[in-house]
Design an enzyme around this catalytic site. Structure first.
Site, PDB file in Angstrom:
ATOM      1  N   HIS A   1       9.255  -3.121   3.548  1.00 37.25           N
ATOM      2  CA  HIS A   1       8.886  -3.279   2.132  1.00 37.25           C
ATOM      3  C   HIS A   1      10.132  -3.559   1.281  1.00 37.25           C
ATOM      4  O   HIS A   1      10.114  -4.423   0.402  1.00 37.25           O
ATOM      5  CB  HIS A   1       8.244  -1.989   1.598  1.00 37.25           C
ATOM      6  CG  HIS A   1       6.931  -1.632   2.220  1.00 37.25           C
ATOM      7  ND1 HIS A   1       6.753  -0.506   2.987  1.00 37.25           N
ATOM      8  CD2 HIS A   1       5.726  -2.257   2.185  1.00 37.25           C
ATOM      9  CE1 HIS A   1       5.491  -0.437   3.383  1.00 37.25           C
ATOM     10  NE2 HIS A   1       4.848  -1.491   2.918  1.00 37.25           N
TER      11      HIS A   1
ATOM     12  N   GLN B   1      -2.915 -12.392   7.299  1.00 37.12           N
ATOM     13  CA  GLN B   1      -3.042 -12.142   5.857  1.00 37.12           C
ATOM     14  C   GLN B   1      -2.281 -13.209   5.063  1.00 37.12           C
ATOM     15  O   GLN B   1      -2.780 -13.732   4.069  1.00 37.12           O
ATOM     16  CB  GLN B   1      -2.499 -10.752   5.537  1.00 37.12           C
ATOM     17  CG  GLN B   1      -2.364 -10.462   4.056  1.00 37.12           C
ATOM     18  CD  GLN B   1      -1.994  -9.027   3.796  1.00 37.12           C
ATOM     19  OE1 GLN B   1      -2.849  -8.156   3.827  1.00 37.12           O
ATOM     20  NE2 GLN B   1      -0.725  -8.755   3.555  1.00 37.12           N
TER      21      GLN B   1
ATOM     22  N   MET C   1       0.842  -1.199   0.000  1.00 39.81           N
ATOM     23  CA  MET C   1       0.000   0.000   0.000  1.00 39.81           C
ATOM     24  C   MET C   1       0.883   1.257   0.000  1.00 39.81           C
ATOM     25  O   MET C   1       0.406   2.354   0.287  1.00 39.81           O
ATOM     26  CB  MET C   1      -0.944  -0.012   1.200  1.00 39.81           C
ATOM     27  CG  MET C   1      -1.913  -1.195   1.147  1.00 39.81           C
ATOM     28  SD  MET C   1      -3.445  -0.926   2.038  1.00 39.81           S
ATOM     29  CE  MET C   1      -2.868  -0.730   3.710  1.00 39.81           C
TER      30      MET C   1
HETATM   31  P1  AMP Z   1       1.531  -2.779   3.505  1.00 46.62           P
HETATM   32  O1  AMP Z   1       2.063  -1.755   2.545  1.00 46.62           O
HETATM   33  O2  AMP Z   1       1.591  -2.358   4.929  1.00 46.62           O
HETATM   34  O3  AMP Z   1       0.194  -3.323   3.082  1.00 46.62           O
HETATM   35  O4  AMP Z   1       2.535  -4.007   3.423  1.00 46.62           O
HETATM   36  C1  AMP Z   1       2.914  -4.574   2.200  1.00 46.62           C
HETATM   37  C2  AMP Z   1       3.623  -5.864   2.477  1.00 46.62           C
HETATM   38  O5  AMP Z   1       4.749  -5.596   3.296  1.00 46.62           O
HETATM   39  C3  AMP Z   1       2.757  -6.870   3.233  1.00 46.62           C
HETATM   40  O6  AMP Z   1       3.032  -8.178   2.752  1.00 46.62           O
HETATM   41  C4  AMP Z   1       3.228  -6.714   4.658  1.00 46.62           C
HETATM   42  O7  AMP Z   1       3.081  -7.882   5.430  1.00 46.62           O
HETATM   43  C5  AMP Z   1       4.691  -6.411   4.443  1.00 46.62           C
HETATM   44  N1  AMP Z   1       5.248  -5.707   5.597  1.00 46.62           N
HETATM   45  C6  AMP Z   1       4.804  -4.547   6.132  1.00 46.62           C
HETATM   46  N2  AMP Z   1       5.541  -4.229   7.221  1.00 46.62           N
HETATM   47  C7  AMP Z   1       6.464  -5.210   7.370  1.00 46.62           C
HETATM   48  C8  AMP Z   1       7.507  -5.463   8.304  1.00 46.62           C
HETATM   49  N3  AMP Z   1       7.770  -4.645   9.326  1.00 46.62           N
HETATM   50  N4  AMP Z   1       8.238  -6.574   8.139  1.00 46.62           N
HETATM   51  C9  AMP Z   1       7.989  -7.445   7.138  1.00 46.62           C
HETATM   52  N5  AMP Z   1       7.032  -7.251   6.219  1.00 46.62           N
HETATM   53  C10 AMP Z   1       6.269  -6.159   6.327  1.00 46.62           C
END
Ligand code: AMP
Length: 286
Positions: A37, A153, A30
């Site tokens: 990320h 998720q 997102m």
């Molecule tokens: P988001 O943009 O928050 O929807 O996250 C995009 C992807 O990055 C998703 O698969 C999340 O699980 C992963 N993600 C977000 N924060 C972290 C983190 N601190 N460590 C590992 N993966 C993450």
């Protein structure tokens, strides 16, 4: 780096790469990138020829009183952060392109979505599985990387691809944390210094559960009470859930063992909802 806004253009490019013999990994996000990320993108680049990052704040996975409007967005900043990363294409559609007039289809995973975040965010996972299915169809990647930060998720997506025979290999990446333990999240940017301090209650609770379990306390009732008191001792915290669940089924357990994951969701100052999780009895190195 290619930037595509339109699903048809994204699809045409990806198809051309596949026909040329390249493998593609998709990293759905997102946006408002942080090191978590970037770590996912690097893992994707280490295993596949080309990395496609999707950047889409998906409105259908937010409930009516959630933070869709407050969710941080900065496309230019994100593109700067991608410089130097091995990302071949960014897919950044608008909501109108993803959900044109007349859109009426939903993909729903039933049981594993009912626990944890599914309780407090009843429509969330249907939004996630529908958009991820669309992204998979548009990009048709060979693999996709998701973070273990969003533990439920990841379980839901694994169920989705298995149940619907979607030919995409799902790869999980461990949680990336700040030096003090806070799990990285785009939402952390909405924390003022006092709330940033309270946000440490999540990783602190995880540490506490591991210490207590290490000393032989395996009763979930006892652990839960201690952890809830600990989290509520931080200012302005409100607990959504403190749950001990089986790592595969996500069903609640009453005693912890090697399969038990502690999953946490905490509101800080009524505005920012944070999640964290981890094995209570991690093997060495986790
Ligand atoms: P988001 O943009 O928050 O929807 O996250 C995009 C992807 O990055 C998703 O698969 C999340 O699980 C992963 N993600 C977000 N924060 C972290 C983190 N601190 N460590 C590992 N993966 C993450």
């Amino acid at each position: 780096m290619n930037i595509f806004k339109e699903p048809g253009e994204m699809h045409a490019w990806a198809r051309k790469q596949t026909l040329a013999g390249k493998t593609i990994a998709l990293v759905p996000t997102m946006g408002f990138f942080h090191e978590g990320h970037i770590a996912l993108m690097r893992l994707a680049a280490s295993r596949y020829d080309l990395v496609v990052v999707s950047l889409f704040v998906n409105p259908t996975q937010f409930g009516p009183n959630e933070d869709l409007d407050r969710y941080p967005r900065d496309f230019e900043r994100d593109m700067v952060l991608l410089k130097g990363e091995k990302v071949a294409a960014v897919f950044a559609p608008t909501p109108e392109e993803m959900y044109p007039p007349g859109f009426q289809t939903e993909v729903q995973v039933r049981t594993v979505t009912t626990h944890l975040c599914g309780r407090s965010r009843p429509h969330h996972f249907a939004g996630v599985t529908t958009v991820v299915t669309k992204l998979f169809n548009i990009v048709q990647p060979d693999g996709a990387v998701f973070g273990e930060k969003d533990f439920q998720q990841l379980a839901v997506i694994r169920r989705l691809v298995s149940d619907l025979n979607i030919p995409v290999k799902i790869i999980g990446h461990p949680i990336v944390r700040e030096a003090d333990g806070l799990a990285m999240s785009s939402r952390n940017t909405n924390l003022d210094p006092a709330n940033r301090a309270a946000a440490l209650s999540l990783s602190g609770a995880l540490r506490m559960a591991r210490e207590m379990a290490g000393r032989g306390q395996t009763s979930v009732a006892e652990l839960q009470e201690a952890l809830e008191n600990y989290i509520l001792s931080f200012s302005a915290t409100a607990i959504d859930y403190v749950s001990f669940v089986d790592c595969d089924s996500l069903e609640p357990v009453t005693r912890v063992d090697e399969r038990t994951v502690l999953a946490l969701a905490v509101h800080v100052d009524g505005k920012v909802r944070l999640i964290d999780n981890g094995y209570v009895m991690p093997r060495t190195g986790e």
